[in-house]
Motif scaffolding. Structure first.
Motif, PDB file in Angstrom:
ATOM      1  N   HIS A 102       2.644  17.637  -7.059  1.00  0.00           N
ATOM      2  CA  HIS A 102       3.303  16.899  -8.131  1.00  0.00           C
ATOM      3  C   HIS A 102       4.099  15.672  -7.692  1.00  0.00           C
ATOM      4  CE1 HIS A 102       2.642  20.911  -9.967  1.00  0.00           C
ATOM      5  NE2 HIS A 102       2.296  20.142 -10.991  1.00  0.00           N
ATOM      6  N   ALA A 103       4.112  15.332  -6.426  1.00  0.00           N
ATOM      7  CA  ALA A 103       4.888  14.180  -5.962  1.00  0.00           C
ATOM      8  C   ALA A 103       4.305  12.878  -6.511  1.00  0.00           C
ATOM      9  CB  ALA A 103       4.924  14.143  -4.436  1.00  0.00           C
ATOM     10  N   ALA A 104       5.115  11.820  -6.452  1.00  0.00           N
ATOM     11  CA  ALA A 104       4.692  10.522  -6.986  1.00  0.00           C
ATOM     12  C   ALA A 104       5.292   9.405  -6.132  1.00  0.00           C
ATOM     13  CB  ALA A 104       5.127  10.383  -8.440  1.00  0.00           C
ATOM     14  N   GLU A 105       4.786   8.191  -6.368  1.00  0.00           N
ATOM     15  CA  GLU A 105       5.225   7.060  -5.557  1.00  0.00           C
ATOM     16  C   GLU A 105       5.018   5.760  -6.329  1.00  0.00           C
ATOM     17  OE1 GLU A 105       4.355   7.414  -1.204  1.00  0.00           O
ATOM     18  OE2 GLU A 105       3.199   5.605  -1.566  1.00  0.00           O
ATOM     19  N   ILE A 106       5.956   4.845  -6.140  1.00  0.00           N
ATOM     20  CA  ILE A 106       5.821   3.488  -6.677  1.00  0.00           C
ATOM     21  C   ILE A 106       5.813   2.543  -5.488  1.00  0.00           C
ATOM     22  CG2 ILE A 106       7.121   1.631  -7.815  1.00  0.00           C
ATOM     23  CD1 ILE A 106       8.039   3.670  -9.892  1.00  0.00           C
ATOM     24  N   VAL A 107       4.934   1.535  -5.541  1.00  0.00           N
ATOM     25  CA  VAL A 107       4.912   0.483  -4.530  1.00  0.00           C
ATOM     26  C   VAL A 107       5.118  -0.839  -5.256  1.00  0.00           C
ATOM     27  CG1 VAL A 107       3.620  -0.613  -2.664  1.00  0.00           C
ATOM     28  CG2 VAL A 107       3.266   1.827  -3.151  1.00  0.00           C
ATOM     29  N   THR A 108       6.115  -1.603  -4.814  1.00  0.00           N
ATOM     30  CA  THR A 108       6.389  -2.887  -5.457  1.00  0.00           C
ATOM     31  C   THR A 108       5.446  -3.958  -4.935  1.00  0.00           C
ATOM     32  OG1 THR A 108       7.993  -3.664  -3.826  1.00  0.00           O
ATOM     33  CG2 THR A 108       8.848  -2.287  -5.640  1.00  0.00           C
ATOM     34  N   GLN A 109       5.467  -5.100  -5.590  1.00  0.00           N
ATOM     35  CA  GLN A 109       4.637  -6.233  -5.166  1.00  0.00           C
ATOM     36  C   GLN A 109       5.017  -6.736  -3.773  1.00  0.00           C
ATOM     37  OE1 GLN A 109       5.208  -8.975  -8.414  1.00  0.00           O
ATOM     38  NE2 GLN A 109       3.871  -7.818  -9.770  1.00  0.00           N
ATOM     39  N   SER A 121       0.841  -1.190   0.000  1.00  0.00           N
ATOM     40  CA  SER A 121       0.000   0.000   0.000  1.00  0.00           C
ATOM     41  C   SER A 121       0.877   1.240   0.000  1.00  0.00           C
ATOM     42  CB  SER A 121      -0.930  -0.002   1.217  1.00  0.00           C
ATOM     43  OG  SER A 121      -0.179   0.046   2.408  1.00  0.00           O
ATOM     44  N   PRO A 122       0.290   2.366  -0.414  1.00  0.00           N
ATOM     45  CA  PRO A 122       1.066   3.610  -0.421  1.00  0.00           C
ATOM     46  C   PRO A 122       1.467   4.008   0.998  1.00  0.00           C
ATOM     47  CG  PRO A 122      -1.065   3.881  -1.516  1.00  0.00           C
ATOM     48  CD  PRO A 122      -1.063   2.538  -0.886  1.00  0.00           C
ATOM     49  N   LYS A 123       2.526   4.790   1.082  1.00  0.00           N
ATOM     50  CA  LYS A 123       2.962   5.352   2.355  1.00  0.00           C
ATOM     51  C   LYS A 123       2.849   6.872   2.230  1.00  0.00           C
ATOM     52  CE  LYS A 123       4.601   1.397   4.074  1.00  0.00           C
ATOM     53  NZ  LYS A 123       3.707   0.448   3.503  1.00  0.00           N
ATOM     54  N   PRO A 124       2.434   7.536   3.293  1.00  0.00           N
ATOM     55  CA  PRO A 124       2.352   9.002   3.223  1.00  0.00           C
ATOM     56  C   PRO A 124       3.718   9.610   2.924  1.00  0.00           C
ATOM     57  CG  PRO A 124       1.368   8.173   5.265  1.00  0.00           C
ATOM     58  CD  PRO A 124       2.041   7.022   4.593  1.00  0.00           C
ATOM     59  N   ILE A 125       3.723  10.647   2.119  1.00  0.00           N
ATOM     60  CA  ILE A 125       4.956  11.362   1.825  1.00  0.00           C
ATOM     61  C   ILE A 125       5.156  12.409   2.916  1.00  0.00           C
ATOM     62  CG2 ILE A 125       6.100  12.925   0.194  1.00  0.00           C
ATOM     63  CD1 ILE A 125       4.533  11.433  -2.049  1.00  0.00           C
ATOM     64  N   ASP A 126       6.331  12.439   3.491  1.00  0.00           N
ATOM     65  CA  ASP A 126       6.672  13.417   4.522  1.00  0.00           C
ATOM     66  C   ASP A 126       7.311  14.612   3.813  1.00  0.00           C
ATOM     67  OD1 ASP A 126       7.338  14.816   6.780  1.00  0.00           O
ATOM     68  OD2 ASP A 126       8.736  13.310   7.569  1.00  0.00           O
ATOM     69  N   TYR A 127       6.447  15.541   3.380  1.00  0.00           N
ATOM     70  CA  TYR A 127       6.892  16.706   2.613  1.00  0.00           C
ATOM     71  C   TYR A 127       7.884  17.527   3.433  1.00  0.00           C
ATOM     72  CZ  TYR A 127       3.054  15.340  -0.362  1.00  0.00           C
ATOM     73  OH  TYR A 127       2.215  14.621  -1.164  1.00  0.00           O
ATOM     74  N   ASP A 168      13.048  -2.893 -12.847  1.00  0.00           N
ATOM     75  CA  ASP A 168      12.248  -3.981 -13.414  1.00  0.00           C
ATOM     76  C   ASP A 168      10.776  -3.687 -13.144  1.00  0.00           C
ATOM     77  OD1 ASP A 168      11.016  -6.298 -14.230  1.00  0.00           O
ATOM     78  OD2 ASP A 168      12.123  -7.621 -12.880  1.00  0.00           O
ATOM     79  N   THR A 169      10.085  -3.163 -14.137  1.00  0.00           N
ATOM     80  CA  THR A 169       8.699  -2.736 -13.944  1.00  0.00           C
ATOM     81  C   THR A 169       7.736  -3.891 -13.659  1.00  0.00           C
ATOM     82  OG1 THR A 169       8.324  -2.724 -16.332  1.00  0.00           O
ATOM     83  CG2 THR A 169       8.982  -0.641 -15.315  1.00  0.00           C
ATOM     84  N   SER A 170       8.154  -5.124 -13.917  1.00  0.00           N
ATOM     85  CA  SER A 170       7.279  -6.263 -13.599  1.00  0.00           C
ATOM     86  C   SER A 170       7.110  -6.424 -12.092  1.00  0.00           C
ATOM     87  CB  SER A 170       7.821  -7.558 -14.218  1.00  0.00           C
ATOM     88  OG  SER A 170       9.024  -7.949 -13.572  1.00  0.00           O
ATOM     89  N   GLU A 171       7.967  -5.794 -11.300  1.00  0.00           N
ATOM     90  CA  GLU A 171       7.883  -5.865  -9.841  1.00  0.00           C
ATOM     91  C   GLU A 171       6.945  -4.814  -9.254  1.00  0.00           C
ATOM     92  OE1 GLU A 171      11.743  -5.658  -8.019  1.00  0.00           O
ATOM     93  OE2 GLU A 171      12.621  -7.023  -9.487  1.00  0.00           O
ATOM     94  N   ILE A 172       6.443  -3.890 -10.081  1.00  0.00           N
ATOM     95  CA  ILE A 172       5.637  -2.774  -9.575  1.00  0.00           C
ATOM     96  C   ILE A 172       4.171  -3.159  -9.466  1.00  0.00           C
ATOM     97  CG2 ILE A 172       4.897  -0.400 -10.006  1.00  0.00           C
ATOM     98  CD1 ILE A 172       7.631   0.019 -11.405  1.00  0.00           C
ATOM     99  N   GLU A 173       3.619  -2.878  -8.297  1.00  0.00           N
ATOM    100  CA  GLU A 173       2.196  -3.125  -8.038  1.00  0.00           C
ATOM    101  C   GLU A 173       1.376  -1.848  -8.242  1.00  0.00           C
ATOM    102  OE1 GLU A 173      -1.163  -5.329  -7.084  1.00  0.00           O
ATOM    103  OE2 GLU A 173       0.864  -6.065  -7.387  1.00  0.00           O
TER     104      GLU A 173
END
Length: 145
Positions: free
Chosen positions: A45-52, A22-28, A73-78
């Motif tokens: 404009h911030a962004a986030e990737i969470v892996t499998q 799951s996403p994690k809050p960004i500590d701006y 390796d984008t196959s690992e991205i959920e």
């Protein structure tokens, strides 16, 4: 026997918590961009990737996330997530989002790229600020060109 049950319950709990995808809050103002290493301060404009496996990579801009994809390796991205321009700090699924590139809406790394939860929100800002709308796939193609 009671100790074994407690041990098993604790083990299961730890496994469930450690594999939370799951996403994690960004500590701006404190978290750094995984790609460019700048401190993340822009709440639009911030962004986030969470892996499998639940590992989270945070970015100061969607364009940094896109550039990071070239070395991962984008196959690992959920999950691929970006801030919703219309609702600061709210992360949205980029695969369902609409993007606007407008010279009248600056973003941290200079791509003038903003994400919107739906096309209607994006069109409203586009009518005021001009620019071009993209889907996630169109945006990836645009950045590769």
């Amino acid at each position: 026997m009671q100790t074994l049950k407690h041990y098993l319950a604790l083990t299961i709990f730890v496994l469930l918590v450690s594999c939370n995808v799951s996403p994690k809050p960004i500590d701006y103002g404190n978290d750094g961009c995984h790609f460019c290493k700048m401190t993340i301060v822009d709440k639009l404009h911030a962004a986030e990737i969470v892996t499998q496996k639940g590992k989270v990579y945070k970015f100061d801009a969607t364009e940094c996330m896109i550039n990071f994809l070239d070395e991962f390796d984008t196959s690992e991205i959920e999950l691929y997530l970006s801030n919703n321009y219309s609702e600061p700090e709210a992360l949205i699924d980029v695969t369902q989002a609409t993007f606007l590139i407008s010279k009248n809406v600056p973003s941290p790394m200079g791509a003038f790229l903003s994400a919107f939860k739906n096309r209607e929100e994006a069109k409203k800002v586009q009518s005021e600020k001009e620019g071009t709308l993209y889907t996630w796939q169109e945006l990836l193609t645009h950045f590769k060109d």
